[in-house]
Design an enzyme around this catalytic site. Structure first.
Site, short mmCIF file in Angstrom:
data_model
loop_
_atom_site.label_atom_id
_atom_site.label_comp_id
_atom_site.label_asym_id
_atom_site.label_seq_id
_atom_site.Cartn_x
_atom_site.Cartn_y
_atom_site.Cartn_z
N ASP A 186 0.86 -1.18 0.00
CA ASP A 186 0.00 0.00 0.00
C ASP A 186 0.90 1.23 0.00
O ASP A 186 1.61 1.48 0.99
CB ASP A 186 -0.90 0.02 1.24
CG ASP A 186 -1.97 -1.06 1.22
OD1 ASP A 186 -1.71 -2.14 0.65
OD2 ASP A 186 -3.06 -0.84 1.78
N LYS A 249 -7.08 3.19 -3.40
CA LYS A 249 -7.50 3.20 -1.99
C LYS A 249 -7.77 4.63 -1.57
O LYS A 249 -7.05 5.55 -1.98
CB LYS A 249 -6.39 2.56 -1.16
CG LYS A 249 -6.60 2.57 0.34
CD LYS A 249 -5.42 1.88 1.04
CE LYS A 249 -5.48 2.04 2.54
NZ LYS A 249 -4.32 1.40 3.21
N LYS A 285 -10.34 -0.05 -2.39
CA LYS A 285 -10.20 -0.23 -0.95
C LYS A 285 -10.53 1.06 -0.22
O LYS A 285 -9.74 1.99 -0.21
CB LYS A 285 -8.77 -0.67 -0.60
CG LYS A 285 -8.53 -0.85 0.90
CD LYS A 285 -7.11 -1.32 1.18
CE LYS A 285 -6.82 -1.36 2.67
NZ LYS A 285 -5.43 -1.83 2.96
#
Length: 349
Positions: A186, A249, A285
């Site tokens: 991430d 995300k 996400k």
């Protein structure tokens, strides 16, 4: 640039057909089972076509979704189990320790108390979070604790949460996490590149991050609470996908405003536009502030209504969450007994 030219650049063999409808009771795959997004050339013309974002229309759409859908009883329990299967169980605190990470991994392997498992009739079913997400120093600990479970290890990298160290340092951090065994990375983007409309620089950075990930999947955190406008969110989403992101995300969880449904709706419509343009499926996400079972249902409804059943699988949808699992477990116990229990009866890390 025309759509024909863009598809020609990608090559006809890489175009993915529209995903077939999946049976509602199909098992959720834990592995990365879809063709990876190879990215495409930065196309400012395509981005220009996505600039118009109507905030009020998005807010009306979100309001209609959450009011129109009411999930109750056994159906609610089933949807909550799906939320757990799509969860990145996360600890990103300054007081994290190896022991805390091991306890979190143990919770991921056995997310529910035995009496809840037996009451729901899911003994033998492996309903677990899709991943455990930690800082780089704890990647090796998580990999060891989760070995053989099928649960992924995700590492937050690139000077999380601000992303303001030199690019070379951020790339080294990615490579170190991959070397330690992380199979998902991430990363955060420098938000200043969005404010300055430095799209080529942002694109180049994400391309470099994707290369540093190797076989590990890349989840690009936009920091939507810092981006000020939904137009910025939309354009940053498109650049990230063009550069090869496997997931986009919302947030680090450290901003003053984190995941919100209107922001999520803008991002999933960017995902849909990218799919229609290239044939590649990109994951989504939401993270930060999603702490209740009810909130998780709202996000699942959003994904089902906007992108379809295929995006309710963990290879295309994740919750970034730390306390959500506790509330879901409490809700499932209420479903079985009619009573809510105290948080301390549902141990976490």
């Amino acid at each position: 640039m025309s759509s024909t030219i863009r598809e020609a650049d990608l090559g006809p063999s890489k175009i993915t057909p529209l995903p077939a409808r999946t049976a509602a009771n199909a098992p959720a795959p834990q592995a990365h089972g879809i063709a990876r997004n190879p990215g495409m050339k930065l196309d400012l013309g395509f981005m220009e076509s996505m600039r118009s974002v109507n905030r009020s229309a998005l807010e009306r759409r979100v309001a209609s979704l959450t009011k129109r859908r009411s999930i109750k009883a056994d159906n609610q329990a089933a949807w909550l189990l799906r939320a757990v299967a799509c969860m990145d169980l996360t600890t990103l605190n300054s007081n994290d320790t190896e022991e805390r990470v091991r306890r979190l991994c143990a919770k991921a392997v056995n997310p529910f108390r035995r009496d809840i498992v037996e009451g729901l009739g899911i003994t033998g079913e492996k309903i677990r979070p899709a991943a455990v997400c930690v800082y780089h120093p704890f990647v090796a600990t998580a990999v060891d604790a989760l070995r053989g479970s099928g649960i992924h290890v995700a590492a937050v990298s690139t000077a999380f949460p601000h992303g303001l160290t030199p690019l070379s340092t951020r790339l080294q951090e990615i490579e170190a996490s991959v070397k330690d065994g992380a199979d998902e990375i991430d990363v955060v983007i420098p938000r200043g590149l969005v404010f300055g409309a430095k799209w080529q620089e942002l694109y180049n950075e994400i391309v470099s991050m994707r290369a540093a990930c190797g076989e590990a999947h890349l989840k690009v955190i936009l920091g939507t609470g810092d981006l000020a406008t939904l137009r910025n969110v939309m354009l940053a989403s498109m650049v990230a996908m063009m550069a090869g992101a496997d997931f986009i995300k919302t947030s680090t969880g450290k901003e003053s405003v984190n995941a919100t449904l209107p922001v999520g709706l803008a991002m999933v419509r960017a995902i849909r536009a990218y799919f229609e343009e290239t044939g590649y499926l990109i994951g989504f996400k939401p993270a930060g502030g999603i702490s209740t079972a009810k909130a998780s249902l709202d996000w699942l409804v959003l994904m089902k209504e906007e992108l379809g059943r295929r995006w309710l699988e963990p290879d295309l949808f994740r919750f970034g969450a730390s306390s959500l699992l506790t509330d879901i477990e409490r809700q499932l116990e209420h479903h079985l007994t009619g009573h809510y229990s105290a948080n301390h009866r549902h141990a976490m890390a």
